[in-house]
Design a protein around this motif. Structure first.
Motif, PDB file in Angstrom:
ATOM      1  N   SER A   1       0.828  -1.207   0.000  1.00 26.06           N
ATOM      2  CA  SER A   1       0.000   0.000   0.000  1.00 26.06           C
ATOM      3  C   SER A   1       0.857   1.249   0.000  1.00 26.06           C
ATOM      4  CB  SER A   1      -0.930   0.006   1.207  1.00 26.06           C
ATOM      5  OG  SER A   1      -0.176   0.131   2.371  1.00 26.06           O
ATOM      6  N   ARG A   2       0.278   2.353  -0.514  1.00 18.87           N
ATOM      7  CA  ARG A   2       0.890   3.683  -0.511  1.00 18.87           C
ATOM      8  C   ARG A   2       2.294   3.662  -1.093  1.00 18.87           C
ATOM      9  NH1 ARG A   2      -0.865   5.741   5.512  1.00 18.87           N
ATOM     10  NH2 ARG A   2      -2.948   4.866   5.449  1.00 18.87           N
ATOM     11  N   SER A   3       2.474   2.970  -2.219  1.00 19.36           N
ATOM     12  CA  SER A   3       3.796   2.977  -2.826  1.00 19.36           C
ATOM     13  C   SER A   3       3.862   4.093  -3.858  1.00 19.36           C
ATOM     14  CB  SER A   3       4.080   1.633  -3.481  1.00 19.36           C
ATOM     15  OG  SER A   3       3.243   1.458  -4.597  1.00 19.36           O
ATOM     16  N   GLY A   4       5.071   4.525  -4.150  1.00 20.55           N
ATOM     17  CA  GLY A   4       5.277   5.567  -5.142  1.00 20.55           C
ATOM     18  C   GLY A   4       5.286   4.973  -6.539  1.00 20.55           C
ATOM     19  N   PRO A   5       5.480   5.830  -7.565  1.00 22.42           N
ATOM     20  CA  PRO A   5       5.491   5.324  -8.940  1.00 22.42           C
ATOM     21  C   PRO A   5       6.615   4.314  -9.142  1.00 22.42           C
ATOM     22  CG  PRO A   5       5.383   7.720  -8.898  1.00 22.42           C
ATOM     23  CD  PRO A   5       5.634   7.279  -7.495  1.00 22.42           C
ATOM     24  N   SER A   6       6.323   3.244  -9.864  1.00 24.20           N
ATOM     25  CA  SER A   6       7.336   2.242 -10.180  1.00 24.20           C
ATOM     26  C   SER A   6       6.936   1.618 -11.508  1.00 24.20           C
ATOM     27  CB  SER A   6       7.377   1.169  -9.087  1.00 24.20           C
ATOM     28  OG  SER A   6       6.138   0.488  -9.070  1.00 24.20           O
ATOM     29  N   TRP A   7       7.746   0.687 -12.030  1.00 25.88           N
ATOM     30  CA  TRP A   7       7.397   0.073 -13.305  1.00 25.88           C
ATOM     31  C   TRP A   7       6.129  -0.775 -13.164  1.00 25.88           C
ATOM     32  CZ3 TRP A   7       7.363   0.850 -18.064  1.00 25.88           C
ATOM     33  CH2 TRP A   7       7.040  -0.176 -18.967  1.00 25.88           C
ATOM     34  N   GLU A   8       5.986  -1.453 -12.014  1.00 25.29           N
ATOM     35  CA  GLU A   8       4.790  -2.285 -11.805  1.00 25.29           C
ATOM     36  C   GLU A   8       3.548  -1.420 -11.652  1.00 25.29           C
ATOM     37  OE1 GLU A   8       7.661  -3.028  -9.982  1.00 25.29           O
ATOM     38  OE2 GLU A   8       8.097  -4.591 -11.476  1.00 25.29           O
ATOM     39  N   HIS A   9       3.705  -0.314 -10.917  1.00 25.81           N
ATOM     40  CA  HIS A   9       2.574   0.582 -10.664  1.00 25.81           C
ATOM     41  C   HIS A   9       2.976   1.985 -11.069  1.00 25.81           C
ATOM     42  CE1 HIS A   9       0.832  -2.738  -8.536  1.00 25.81           C
ATOM     43  NE2 HIS A   9       1.900  -2.826  -7.778  1.00 25.81           N
ATOM     44  N   TRP A  10       2.577   2.384 -12.308  1.00 24.76           N
ATOM     45  CA  TRP A  10       3.045   3.653 -12.873  1.00 24.76           C
ATOM     46  C   TRP A  10       2.733   4.837 -11.968  1.00 24.76           C
ATOM     47  CZ3 TRP A  10       1.084   2.510 -18.516  1.00 24.76           C
ATOM     48  CH2 TRP A  10       1.951   1.552 -19.070  1.00 24.76           C
ATOM     49  N   PHE A  11       1.518   4.852 -11.398  1.00 25.52           N
ATOM     50  CA  PHE A  11       1.141   5.981 -10.533  1.00 25.52           C
ATOM     51  C   PHE A  11       1.151   5.563  -9.057  1.00 25.52           C
ATOM     52  CE2 PHE A  11      -1.744   7.848 -14.123  1.00 25.52           C
ATOM     53  CZ  PHE A  11      -0.614   8.094 -14.879  1.00 25.52           C
ATOM     54  N   GLY A  12       1.833   4.471  -8.723  1.00 23.50           N
ATOM     55  CA  GLY A  12       1.865   4.023  -7.335  1.00 23.50           C
ATOM     56  C   GLY A  12       0.611   3.243  -6.960  1.00 23.50           C
ATOM     57  N   THR A  13       0.475   2.973  -5.666  1.00 24.13           N
ATOM     58  CA  THR A  13      -0.704   2.264  -5.190  1.00 24.13           C
ATOM     59  C   THR A  13      -1.370   3.066  -4.080  1.00 24.13           C
ATOM     60  OG1 THR A  13       0.696   1.060  -3.646  1.00 24.13           O
ATOM     61  CG2 THR A  13       0.136  -0.057  -5.701  1.00 24.13           C
ATOM     62  N   ASP A  14      -2.649   2.758  -3.821  1.00 23.44           N
ATOM     63  CA  ASP A  14      -3.354   3.489  -2.769  1.00 23.44           C
ATOM     64  C   ASP A  14      -3.276   2.748  -1.437  1.00 23.44           C
ATOM     65  OD1 ASP A  14      -5.132   1.438  -3.004  1.00 23.44           O
ATOM     66  OD2 ASP A  14      -6.822   2.644  -3.683  1.00 23.44           O
ATOM     67  N   GLN A  15      -4.059   3.184  -0.457  1.00 22.36           N
ATOM     68  CA  GLN A  15      -3.881   2.608   0.890  1.00 22.36           C
ATOM     69  C   GLN A  15      -4.308   1.152   0.969  1.00 22.36           C
ATOM     70  OE1 GLN A  15      -6.384   4.570   0.043  1.00 22.36           O
ATOM     71  NE2 GLN A  15      -7.935   4.773   1.617  1.00 22.36           N
TER      72      GLN A  15
ATOM     73  N   GLU B   1      -9.062  10.350  -0.608  1.00 24.63           N
ATOM     74  CA  GLU B   1      -8.366   9.304   0.140  1.00 24.63           C
ATOM     75  C   GLU B   1      -6.866   9.577   0.169  1.00 24.63           C
ATOM     76  OE1 GLU B   1      -9.636   5.787  -1.864  1.00 24.63           O
ATOM     77  OE2 GLU B   1     -11.668   5.965  -1.048  1.00 24.63           O
ATOM     78  N   GLY B   2      -6.339  10.018  -0.988  1.00 21.70           N
ATOM     79  CA  GLY B   2      -4.903  10.252  -1.091  1.00 21.70           C
ATOM     80  C   GLY B   2      -4.421  11.371  -0.191  1.00 21.70           C
ATOM     81  N   ARG B   3      -5.298  12.378   0.042  1.00 15.44           N
ATOM     82  CA  ARG B   3      -4.819  13.516   0.843  1.00 15.44           C
ATOM     83  C   ARG B   3      -4.613  13.130   2.306  1.00 15.44           C
ATOM     84  NH1 ARG B   3      -8.745  16.344   4.048  1.00 15.44           N
ATOM     85  NH2 ARG B   3     -10.792  15.462   3.679  1.00 15.44           N
ATOM     86  N   ARG B   4      -5.243  12.028   2.721  1.00 22.35           N
ATOM     87  CA  ARG B   4      -5.120  11.651   4.122  1.00 22.35           C
ATOM     88  C   ARG B   4      -3.724  11.128   4.459  1.00 22.35           C
ATOM     89  NH1 ARG B   4     -10.405  11.815   5.881  1.00 22.35           N
ATOM     90  NH2 ARG B   4     -11.769  12.052   4.086  1.00 22.35           N
ATOM     91  N   TYR B   5      -3.013  10.624   3.434  1.00 25.35           N
ATOM     92  CA  TYR B   5      -1.635  10.191   3.703  1.00 25.35           C
ATOM     93  C   TYR B   5      -0.663  10.850   2.735  1.00 25.35           C
ATOM     94  CZ  TYR B   5      -3.209   6.840   0.137  1.00 25.35           C
ATOM     95  OH  TYR B   5      -3.743   6.284  -0.976  1.00 25.35           O
ATOM     96  N   MET B   6      -0.992  12.073   2.295  1.00 26.97           N
ATOM     97  CA  MET B   6      -0.181  12.696   1.254  1.00 26.97           C
ATOM     98  C   MET B   6       1.213  13.087   1.728  1.00 26.97           C
ATOM     99  SD  MET B   6      -2.020  16.368   0.846  1.00 26.97           S
ATOM    100  CE  MET B   6      -2.309  17.456   2.225  1.00 26.97           C
ATOM    101  N   THR B   7       1.380  13.379   3.025  1.00 21.14           N
ATOM    102  CA  THR B   7       2.717  13.784   3.450  1.00 21.14           C
ATOM    103  C   THR B   7       3.689  12.621   3.362  1.00 21.14           C
ATOM    104  OG1 THR B   7       1.791  13.600   5.646  1.00 21.14           O
ATOM    105  CG2 THR B   7       2.288  15.811   4.883  1.00 21.14           C
ATOM    106  N   SER B   8       3.186  11.366   3.535  1.00 23.20           N
ATOM    107  CA  SER B   8       4.094  10.233   3.388  1.00 23.20           C
ATOM    108  C   SER B   8       4.160   9.759   1.937  1.00 23.20           C
ATOM    109  CB  SER B   8       3.674   9.091   4.315  1.00 23.20           C
ATOM    110  OG  SER B   8       2.378   8.647   3.996  1.00 23.20           O
ATOM    111  N   GLN B   9       3.053   9.822   1.203  1.00 16.02           N
ATOM    112  CA  GLN B   9       3.068   9.370  -0.194  1.00 16.02           C
ATOM    113  C   GLN B   9       1.996  10.103  -1.012  1.00 16.02           C
ATOM    114  OE1 GLN B   9       4.098   8.586  -3.244  1.00 16.02           O
ATOM    115  NE2 GLN B   9       5.277   7.077  -2.096  1.00 16.02           N
ATOM    116  N   PRO B  10       2.393  11.133  -1.771  1.00 12.46           N
ATOM    117  CA  PRO B  10       1.385  11.930  -2.468  1.00 12.46           C
ATOM    118  C   PRO B  10       0.873  11.329  -3.782  1.00 12.46           C
ATOM    119  CG  PRO B  10       3.547  12.867  -2.837  1.00 12.46           C
ATOM    120  CD  PRO B  10       3.742  11.669  -1.956  1.00 12.46           C
TER     121      PRO B  10
END
Lengths: 319, 319
Positions: free
Chosen positions: A90-104, A275-284
């Motif tokens: 959860s809450r990963s940044g952009p990567s090849w597997e997940h272009w826009f990252g993942t959510d919580q 949903e994203g804004r709730r953990y945006m400081t750790s992963q926007p």
């Protein structure tokens, strides 16, 4: 001698015939001219086409199922400990597997943005169709009959328009079961007032046209007059209402999703932003993916709509 | 003039009355009532008809509809909007506390919008088709498309990320109690909402200025040898601002709509935040009260704006 003259005549005639042909520029030239004259409009149209492609081809363009949750190896796992071997990715940044990252919940943001296009554009399209069908009918009938009927209809429309659209939508979501169909109709309802006002003013001038008067003189019924002779005249304003209105509908739908007042499935950009804004400081990444999708789509429709309005009917101002 | 004001005011009262009746009926005739939620929440498995009946009786929802309506309307004339189902406090009292932050936020946003839009609109118009004009117009197009709640989230994110600062969310203080703390809570939503409205005003002011700058009396002012500042500010701007005022009054509905979302995002305890919570809890009296206040505020502010035209432009007469 005679043969030469004849040939010359034929040649001259051929040239004349070629000149008499209306110059039809190729479509490529037309597209080129559009891009040159309205670069912003062309950019908007490109964005709209991109989003439409995402909406139409969501099942093929998404990389994973929108609801699929991903797991990764747990770094704090040691054999024999109580820690599970895998944890939610959860809450990963952009990567090849997940272009826009993942959510919580470990869902792929890119796939959710793609499916979100189908929801946003679908709701927008449905709402505008609803608004245009009712708005055009009300506008044409109101302008055709004029008099006290027109007066009454317009005052009712004025009083609806006096209310903030958000208030009407909030009432709707508080009154009914939250599903996309009622939401779409509610969003469409808000646009009816503006749509009918524009159609009405177009009909008021069209109904005095000689061809309408001629049709009336030969005894056409009011319904035939309205549908066959007046309706085609308001096609341009309707296209303009559609292209500009859809941007505000998409924005309103995103706002309701952001407030948590819209149905949660299919994926919604507004909800991703919330949903994203709730953990945006750790992963926007989730917040940015949702917000950028809304912004880009609204901007695309605004720019394309402005350009279309300039081309089709420069007199119309929707806001 | 006086006659006109009286007529408009009476019409407004009628419109508000119609709205409040529609809301009253709508809230009671649709499924999902408070009793179901309340009974279900207290005894999850036993949300029986019996439990629901008890809750309904406590809240007076089991009385016949006309009686409920009569009590509601007669209460209205005594300044009583009923008690909140959730907090059991009078709605009037709760609304009074929540009105001030909402009005303050609206005023701040309009102020931000005007401070941004008027200088930019003027510069863009007097330097038409220069690179400066293009940059400023791009700026407006951008702010028009970005949803104010996304701007709000981005502001929060950048401040938290790079300045390690976030606005005080709990213990909101009124402006007159603690201006500094109040401004800390207010300036972000004021900025986020103000920029979006400012973009609309700027575009409109620019086109108005372009029109006015081409008029004869402006040419006279130039040929008298007046300085640019005097021509633009004293002669042109004054006349360009009248239609802008109309747009600002039309934007009030947008402000109210947008602030429902911004108040929720920034936890400003205004009526927007209040109504979103009330809807989620099926708190009828609160929803009714907020709708009444918003509708009344909006129609009377519109009336007030119409009045100021006659004062600004002596050619306008209402009959």
């Amino acid at each position: 001698m005679l043969a030469g003259q004849e040939r010359a005549e034929v040649e001259v005639l051929a040239v004349a015939e070629e000149l008499a042909q209306p110059q039809r520029p190729g479509w490529l030239l037309l597209v080129g001219r559009f891009i040159w004259r309205k670069p912003l409009g062309a950019f908007g149209l490109a964005v709209v086409l991109l989003m439409a492609a995402a909406a139409a081809g969501a099942p093929w363009l998404c990389r994973y199922d929108a609801e699929e949750t991903f797991r990764v190896a747990n770094p704090s796992y040691v054999p024999g400990s109580a820690e599970p071997e895998e944890k939610l990715d959860s809450r990963s940044g952009p990567s090849w597997e997940h272009w826009f990252g993942t959510d919580q919940f470990g869902r792929d943001n890119y796939s959710r943005v793609v499916w979100g296009a189908r929801r946003s554009l679908g709701v927008g399209l449905g709402a505008l169709l609803f608004a245009i069908i009712f708005g055009t009918t009300i506008g044409i009938v109101s302008a055709y009959f004029r008099g006290w009927f027109d007066m009454l209809v317009q005052r009712v429309m004025d009083s609806i328009q006096a209310f903030p659209a958000m208030l009407i939508l909030l009432l709707l979501v508080s009154l009914t079961e939250r599903n996309l169909i009622t939401l779409t109709m509610g969003l469409g309802f808000v646009v009816i007032t503006a749509a009918q006002r524009i159609v009405r003013s177009a009909v008021l001038s069209a109904r005095e046209d000689p061809h309408v008067e001629a049709a009336r003189a030969i005894g056409c019924s009011p319904i035939r007059l309205m549908v066959v002779h007046i309706l085609p005249n308001v096609a341009a304003p309707i296209i303009v209402i559609f292209s500009i209105g859809i941007a505000s509908v998409i924005l309103a739908e995103a706002a309701l999703g952001f407030l948590g007042l819209a149905p949660i499935e299919p994926p919604s950009w507004g909800m991703m932003l919330d949903e994203g804004r709730r953990y945006m400081t750790s992963q926007p990444s989730t917040m940015l993916a949702g917000g950028a999708a809304i912004t880009l789509t609204v901007m695309g429709f605004n720019l394309a709509g402005d350009a279309l309005r300039d081309i089709l009917d420069p007199r119309i101002r929707l806001s | 003039m006086q006659q006109y004001i009286v007529r408009r005011a009476l019409l407004n009262v009628l419109v508000i009355f119609m709205v409040i009746t529609m809301v009253f009926l709508g809230l009671r005739l649709t499924p999902g009532d408070f009793a179901v939620r309340q009974a279900g929440a207290q005894i999850p498995q036993h949300s029986t008809e019996e439990a629901k009946e008890i809750v309904r009786h406590d809240l007076g929802l089991d009385k016949p509809m006309p009686k409920q309506y009569w009590e509601f309307v007669s209460g209205l004339f005594q300044g009583d909007l009923g008690d909140s189902f959730v907090s059991k406090e009078p709605v009037m009292l709760e609304l009074k506390d929540r009105l001030a932050p909402s009005i303050e936020l609206g005023i701040l946003q309009i102020a931000v919008a005007i401070m941004v839009a008027v200088p930019i609109g003027i510069i863009s118009a007097i330097r038409q088709d220069t690179w400066l004009d293009y940059i400023l117009r791009m700026f407006a197009i951008f702010w028009l498309a970005v949803p104010s709640f996304f701007v709000g989230v981005l502001l929060l994110y950048s401040l938290a990320r790079w300045a390690h600062w976030s606005p005080p969310i709990t213990n909101y203080k009124g402006f007159f109690d603690d201006p500094l703390l109040n401004m800390q809570a207010m300036f972000l939503p004021a900025l986020a909402g103000g920029l979006a409205i400012g973009a609309i005003i700027m575009r409109f002011l620019r086109s108005q200025m372009l029109e006015v700058l081409r008029q004869d009396y402006v040419r006279t002012a130039w040929s008298k040898g007046l300085r640019e500042r005097a021509v633009v500010l004293r002669h042109a701007l004054k006349n360009a601002l009248i239609p802008v005022l109309t747009v600002i009054s039309l934007l009030l509905a947008t402000v109210v709509s947008g602030n429902v979302v911004l108040e929720t995002l920034f936890q400003v305890p205004g009526i927007g935040f209040y109504v979103v919570n009330a809807i989620q809890q099926y708190d009828y009296p609160v929803v009714q009260g907020v709708v009444l206040v918003m509708a009344a505020g909006l129609v009377f502010v519109n009336l007030l704006v119409d009045m100021t035209y006659a004062w600004l432009d002596p050619r306008i007469r209402y009959g």
